[in-house]
Design an enzyme around this catalytic site. Structure first.
Site, PDB file in Angstrom:
ATOM      1  N   HIS A  31     -33.017  52.787 -20.526  1.00 35.85           N
ATOM      2  CA  HIS A  31     -33.014  51.906 -21.708  1.00 35.85           C
ATOM      3  C   HIS A  31     -31.604  51.830 -22.321  1.00 35.85           C
ATOM      4  O   HIS A  31     -31.400  52.136 -23.494  1.00 35.85           O
ATOM      5  CB  HIS A  31     -34.037  52.392 -22.750  1.00 35.85           C
ATOM      6  CG  HIS A  31     -34.405  51.321 -23.745  1.00 35.85           C
ATOM      7  ND1 HIS A  31     -35.625  51.258 -24.369  1.00 35.85           N
ATOM      8  CD2 HIS A  31     -33.697  50.264 -24.253  1.00 35.85           C
ATOM      9  CE1 HIS A  31     -35.654  50.231 -25.201  1.00 35.85           C
ATOM     10  NE2 HIS A  31     -34.488  49.606 -25.143  1.00 35.85           N
TER      11      HIS A  31
ATOM     12  N   ARG B  51     -39.379  44.977 -22.533  1.00 32.51           N
ATOM     13  CA  ARG B  51     -40.091  46.188 -22.958  1.00 32.51           C
ATOM     14  C   ARG B  51     -40.947  46.680 -21.801  1.00 32.51           C
ATOM     15  O   ARG B  51     -41.554  45.892 -21.063  1.00 32.51           O
ATOM     16  CB  ARG B  51     -40.990  45.883 -24.162  1.00 32.51           C
ATOM     17  CG  ARG B  51     -40.243  45.852 -25.485  1.00 32.51           C
ATOM     18  CD  ARG B  51     -39.676  47.219 -25.879  1.00 32.51           C
ATOM     19  NE  ARG B  51     -38.978  47.226 -27.149  1.00 32.51           N
ATOM     20  CZ  ARG B  51     -37.654  47.141 -27.308  1.00 32.51           C
ATOM     21  NH1 ARG B  51     -36.863  47.034 -26.252  1.00 32.51           N
ATOM     22  NH2 ARG B  51     -37.110  47.187 -28.503  1.00 32.51           N
TER      23      ARG B  51
ATOM     24  N   SER C 219     -42.064  30.826 -21.529  1.00 30.20           N
ATOM     25  CA  SER C 219     -42.028  31.340 -22.902  1.00 30.20           C
ATOM     26  C   SER C 219     -43.082  30.588 -23.693  1.00 30.20           C
ATOM     27  O   SER C 219     -43.684  29.643 -23.167  1.00 30.20           O
ATOM     28  CB  SER C 219     -40.644  31.190 -23.535  1.00 30.20           C
ATOM     29  OG  SER C 219     -40.350  29.835 -23.723  1.00 30.20           O
ATOM     30  N   ARG C 220     -43.285  31.003 -24.944  1.00 26.90           N
ATOM     31  CA  ARG C 220     -44.385  30.398 -25.711  1.00 26.90           C
ATOM     32  C   ARG C 220     -44.209  28.895 -25.838  1.00 26.90           C
ATOM     33  O   ARG C 220     -45.161  28.135 -25.683  1.00 26.90           O
ATOM     34  CB  ARG C 220     -44.476  31.039 -27.102  1.00 26.90           C
ATOM     35  CG  ARG C 220     -45.129  32.395 -27.066  1.00 26.90           C
ATOM     36  CD  ARG C 220     -45.004  33.079 -28.377  1.00 26.90           C
ATOM     37  NE  ARG C 220     -43.602  33.210 -28.768  1.00 26.90           N
ATOM     38  CZ  ARG C 220     -43.182  33.911 -29.811  1.00 26.90           C
ATOM     39  NH1 ARG C 220     -44.055  34.529 -30.569  1.00 26.90           N
ATOM     40  NH2 ARG C 220     -41.906  34.020 -30.092  1.00 26.90           N
TER      41      ARG C 220
ATOM     42  N   ASP D 168     -34.886  48.641 -16.760  1.00 22.58           N
ATOM     43  CA  ASP D 168     -34.155  49.341 -17.817  1.00 22.58           C
ATOM     44  C   ASP D 168     -35.126  49.913 -18.835  1.00 22.58           C
ATOM     45  O   ASP D 168     -34.761  50.788 -19.613  1.00 22.58           O
ATOM     46  CB  ASP D 168     -33.171  48.384 -18.523  1.00 22.58           C
ATOM     47  CG  ASP D 168     -32.382  49.106 -19.604  1.00 22.58           C
ATOM     48  OD1 ASP D 168     -31.804  50.169 -19.290  1.00 22.58           O
ATOM     49  OD2 ASP D 168     -32.364  48.631 -20.762  1.00 22.58           O
TER      50      ASP D 168
ATOM     51  N   GLY E  73     -35.349  33.580 -25.043  1.00 25.29           N
ATOM     52  CA  GLY E  73     -34.731  33.774 -26.356  1.00 25.29           C
ATOM     53  C   GLY E  73     -33.238  34.009 -26.183  1.00 25.29           C
ATOM     54  O   GLY E  73     -32.617  33.485 -25.249  1.00 25.29           O
TER      55      GLY E  73
ATOM     56  N   GLU F 279     -41.532  55.632 -21.848  1.00 23.37           N
ATOM     57  CA  GLU F 279     -40.172  56.144 -22.056  1.00 23.37           C
ATOM     58  C   GLU F 279     -40.089  56.882 -23.393  1.00 23.37           C
ATOM     59  O   GLU F 279     -40.846  56.557 -24.307  1.00 23.37           O
ATOM     60  CB  GLU F 279     -39.148  54.982 -21.991  1.00 23.37           C
ATOM     61  CG  GLU F 279     -39.368  53.926 -23.062  1.00 23.37           C
ATOM     62  CD  GLU F 279     -38.346  52.783 -22.989  1.00 23.37           C
ATOM     63  OE1 GLU F 279     -38.245  52.132 -21.933  1.00 23.37           O
ATOM     64  OE2 GLU F 279     -37.668  52.553 -24.001  1.00 23.37           O
TER      65      GLU F 279
ATOM     66  N   ILE G 218     -31.576  36.623 -25.202  1.00 24.63           N
ATOM     67  CA  ILE G 218     -31.207  37.261 -23.929  1.00 24.63           C
ATOM     68  C   ILE G 218     -31.439  36.292 -22.769  1.00 24.63           C
ATOM     69  O   ILE G 218     -30.567  36.106 -21.913  1.00 24.63           O
ATOM     70  CB  ILE G 218     -32.013  38.565 -23.718  1.00 24.63           C
ATOM     71  CG1 ILE G 218     -31.628  39.596 -24.776  1.00 24.63           C
ATOM     72  CG2 ILE G 218     -31.784  39.128 -22.323  1.00 24.63           C
ATOM     73  CD1 ILE G 218     -32.504  40.842 -24.785  1.00 24.63           C
TER      74      ILE G 218
HETATM   75  N1  LIG Z   1     -33.243  46.781 -22.777  1.00 26.28           N
HETATM   76  C1  LIG Z   1     -32.741  46.783 -24.002  1.00 26.28           C
HETATM   77  O1  LIG Z   1     -31.951  47.645 -24.371  1.00 26.28           O
HETATM   78  C2  LIG Z   1     -33.104  45.697 -24.948  1.00 26.28           C
HETATM   79  C3  LIG Z   1     -34.342  45.108 -24.917  1.00 26.28           C
HETATM   80  N2  LIG Z   1     -34.642  44.092 -25.774  1.00 26.28           N
HETATM   81  C4  LIG Z   1     -35.976  43.497 -25.718  1.00 26.28           C
HETATM   82  O2  LIG Z   1     -35.850  42.148 -25.306  1.00 26.28           O
HETATM   83  C5  LIG Z   1     -36.672  41.348 -26.139  1.00 26.28           C
HETATM   84  C6  LIG Z   1     -36.141  39.934 -26.183  1.00 26.28           C
HETATM   85  O3  LIG Z   1     -34.899  39.915 -26.858  1.00 26.28           O
HETATM   86  P1  LIG Z   1     -34.257  38.536 -27.354  1.00 26.28           P
HETATM   87  O4  LIG Z   1     -34.163  37.569 -26.245  1.00 26.28           O
HETATM   88  O5  LIG Z   1     -33.021  38.881 -28.080  1.00 26.28           O
HETATM   89  O6  LIG Z   1     -35.387  38.071 -28.379  1.00 26.28           O
HETATM   90  P2  LIG Z   1     -35.738  36.632 -28.894  1.00 26.28           P
HETATM   91  O7  LIG Z   1     -36.646  36.817 -30.038  1.00 26.28           O
HETATM   92  O8  LIG Z   1     -34.493  35.827 -29.078  1.00 26.28           O
HETATM   93  O9  LIG Z   1     -36.550  35.960 -27.688  1.00 26.28           O
HETATM   94  C7  LIG Z   1     -37.844  36.336 -27.312  1.00 26.28           C
HETATM   95  C8  LIG Z   1     -38.388  35.346 -26.282  1.00 26.28           C
HETATM   96  O10 LIG Z   1     -39.677  35.784 -25.872  1.00 26.28           O
HETATM   97  C9  LIG Z   1     -40.610  34.718 -25.999  1.00 26.28           C
HETATM   98  N3  LIG Z   1     -41.926  35.275 -26.338  1.00 26.28           N
HETATM   99  C10 LIG Z   1     -42.219  36.087 -27.380  1.00 26.28           C
HETATM  100  N4  LIG Z   1     -43.530  36.410 -27.353  1.00 26.28           N
HETATM  101  C11 LIG Z   1     -44.063  35.793 -26.272  1.00 26.28           C
HETATM  102  C12 LIG Z   1     -45.354  35.743 -25.708  1.00 26.28           C
HETATM  103  N5  LIG Z   1     -46.367  36.395 -26.265  1.00 26.28           N
HETATM  104  N6  LIG Z   1     -45.538  35.026 -24.590  1.00 26.28           N
HETATM  105  C13 LIG Z   1     -44.512  34.354 -24.025  1.00 26.28           C
HETATM  106  N7  LIG Z   1     -43.258  34.365 -24.512  1.00 26.28           N
HETATM  107  C14 LIG Z   1     -43.043  35.070 -25.627  1.00 26.28           C
HETATM  108  C15 LIG Z   1     -40.059  33.836 -27.105  1.00 26.28           C
HETATM  109  O11 LIG Z   1     -40.567  32.536 -27.015  1.00 26.28           O
HETATM  110  C16 LIG Z   1     -38.563  33.915 -26.789  1.00 26.28           C
HETATM  111  O12 LIG Z   1     -38.262  33.025 -25.758  1.00 26.28           O
HETATM  112  C17 LIG Z   1     -36.663  42.074 -27.490  1.00 26.28           C
HETATM  113  O13 LIG Z   1     -37.794  41.741 -28.258  1.00 26.28           O
HETATM  114  C18 LIG Z   1     -36.657  43.510 -27.081  1.00 26.28           C
HETATM  115  O14 LIG Z   1     -37.976  43.981 -26.947  1.00 26.28           O
HETATM  116  C19 LIG Z   1     -33.722  43.609 -26.655  1.00 26.28           C
HETATM  117  C20 LIG Z   1     -32.487  44.158 -26.725  1.00 26.28           C
HETATM  118  C21 LIG Z   1     -32.098  45.310 -25.945  1.00 26.28           C
HETATM  119  O1  LIG Z   2     -32.479  46.098 -29.421  1.00 28.24           O
HETATM  120  C1  LIG Z   2     -33.482  46.457 -28.778  1.00 28.24           C
HETATM  121  O2  LIG Z   2     -34.572  45.856 -28.821  1.00 28.24           O
HETATM  122  C2  LIG Z   2     -33.393  47.606 -27.870  1.00 28.24           C
HETATM  123  O3  LIG Z   2     -34.210  47.741 -27.001  1.00 28.24           O
HETATM  124  C3  LIG Z   2     -32.335  48.617 -28.070  1.00 28.24           C
HETATM  125  O4  LIG Z   2     -32.974  49.869 -28.150  1.00 28.24           O
HETATM  126  P1  LIG Z   2     -33.680  50.328 -29.514  1.00 28.24           P
HETATM  127  O5  LIG Z   2     -34.606  49.239 -29.930  1.00 28.24           O
HETATM  128  O6  LIG Z   2     -32.554  50.495 -30.475  1.00 28.24           O
HETATM  129  O7  LIG Z   2     -34.375  51.570 -29.158  1.00 28.24           O
END
Ligand SMILES: NC(=O)C1=CN([C@@H]2O[C@H](COP(=O)(O)OP(=O)(O)OC[C@H]3O[C@@H](n4cnc5c(N)ncnc54)[C@H](O)[C@@H]3O)[C@@H](O)[C@H]2O)C=CC1
Ligand SMILES: O=C(O)C(=O)COP(=O)(O)O
Length: 314
Positions: free
Chosen positions: A281, A234, A176-177, A258, A155, A263, A157
């Site tokens: 995190h 996550r 990915s899906r 992270d 996605g 957590e 990231i």
């Molecule tokens: N460590 C941190 O602080 C942060 C963590 N995150 C986590 O990272 C995740 C991804 O963020 P983005 O890339 O921005 O989201 P996004 O929605 O743009 O991308 C998600 C990706 O995961 C894939 N996906 C979703 N469900 C799936 C499944 N069941 N099986 C296989 N692939 C699957 C999708 O096809 C897509 O490629 C967020 O949902 C969030 O949980 C996001 C931001 C900050």
């Molecule tokens: O944007 C996200 O998904 C993040 O993991 C950032 O932390 P939060 O969800 O705000 O606890």
């Protein structure tokens, strides 16, 4: 606009004074972060609020949605939203949005920081140098450039990470899906196949049942004793017990997390676990990302309350 005429918003996320002042130019914001105060505010004043501002960690439960009879909008600050009961909101016709891509650049930088620190052994080297150690006592250290990078999730990231990986001559594969034809990387149809190919596996997947423990002992052993795993998605995606067992048995070379199960509590199993690097995190924690998330909330809520189309609708 006077406070009385501004839409009332319940904010259950922590924001800086500057960000709150920015929000208050447009909305009547009540901040209720502590769980007891959040519960009391919803019980006693639920009918006031037309919008809730939440995030991935705080979420919004179905019973809270029920106790907010005039709610029409839920805005998630940040990306993940697995703790928001989107189905319950939709059933009431409540719009839910997230801050899609608001923190992708920051998370990608953090994933690289973890990868480089882990592969080059920076925390160990820092402690070693402080104790008077010198390189002649060490074996040559592995490099990152040119290693095969497996991305779980392609996605916002994943795509940011893939762009950075190109500068380090890293071939990129991903799971990915759905395959992404526009992305110059090889799609793998299973986590196992990706892990067997990759030398570094970076997890950037959402939480929830569909991804729970997708990375377990089998995938980690397929990654192998010279492989590294990084999780910036996550905590629930990686099986903690299996990971710790693999690290103790040197079945993988190292892990950088992270996000982790349970957590913000630090898992007891991580104490004395070798080749494990943990951050609390903070992958998306930067001024730039927080500014983006506040800007997206304000823009979307203004659009919502003036009947214009929103962005990032879930
Ligand atoms: N460590 C941190 O602080 C942060 C963590 N995150 C986590 O990272 C995740 C991804 O963020 P983005 O890339 O921005 O989201 P996004 O929605 O743009 O991308 C998600 C990706 O995961 C894939 N996906 C979703 N469900 C799936 C499944 N069941 N099986 C296989 N692939 C699957 C999708 O096809 C897509 O490629 C967020 O949902 C969030 O949980 C996001 C931001 C900050
Ligand atoms: O944007 C996200 O998904 C993040 O993991 C950032 O932390 P939060 O969800 O705000 O606890």
């Amino acid at each position: 606009m006077t406070t009385a005429s501004k839409p009332a918003v319940l904010a259950i996320t922590r924001n800086s004074d500057a960000h709150l002042a920015w929000m208050r130019e447009h909305f009547d914001i009540t901040v209720a972060v502590e769980p007891d105060f959040r519960q009391r505010t919803i019980e006693q004043h639920g009918a006031r609020f037309r919008c809730v501002l939440t995030n991935g960690s705080e979420g919004l439960h179905a019973d809270e949605i029920t106790a907010l009879p005039n709610l029409t909008l839920v805005c998630v600050q940040g990306t993940g939203y697995e703790k928001v009961d989107v189905a319950a909101a939709r059933q009431r016709g409540i719009t839910v949005t997230n801050g899609a891509s608001s923190n992708a650049i920051t998370v990608s930088d953090h994933a690289f920081a973890l990868m480089f620190s882990l592969v080059r052994g920076i925390p160990m080297l820092d402690a070693f140098a402080r104790q008077g150690g010198w390189r002649s006592q060490l074996q040559p250290l592995p490099i990152v450039s040119g290693r095969r990078l497996g991305l779980c999730g392609m996605g916002a990231i994943g795509q940011c990470i893939a762009r950075r990986a190109a500068a380090f001559d890293m071939p990129v594969g991903y799971f990915s899906r759905n395959p992404k034809p526009d992305v110059p990387a090889t799609h793998f149809s299973s986590v196992m196949a990706l892990a067997a190919w990759a030398e570094v596996l970076i997890v950037a997947l959402p939480g929830g049942m569909a991804t729970h423990h997708l990375i377990g002992g089998d995938a980690l052993r397929a990654l192998g004793s010279k492989g590294y795993v990084i999780n910036v998605g996550r905590g629930s995606v990686v099986d903690t017990v299996a990971l710790v067992a693999c690290l103790h048995a040197s079945e993988i070379a190292g892990a950088g997390l992270d996000v982790y199960e349970g957590e913000p509590a630090f898992p007891a199993a991580f104490e004395n676990c070798p080749n494990l690097l943990v951050t609390p995190h903070v992958g998306g924690w930067s001024q730039e990302a927080l500014d983006n998330s506040v800007r997206m909330f304000i823009d979307n809520a203004l659009r919502h309350f003036s009947g214009r189309p929103l962005t990032g609708v879930l």
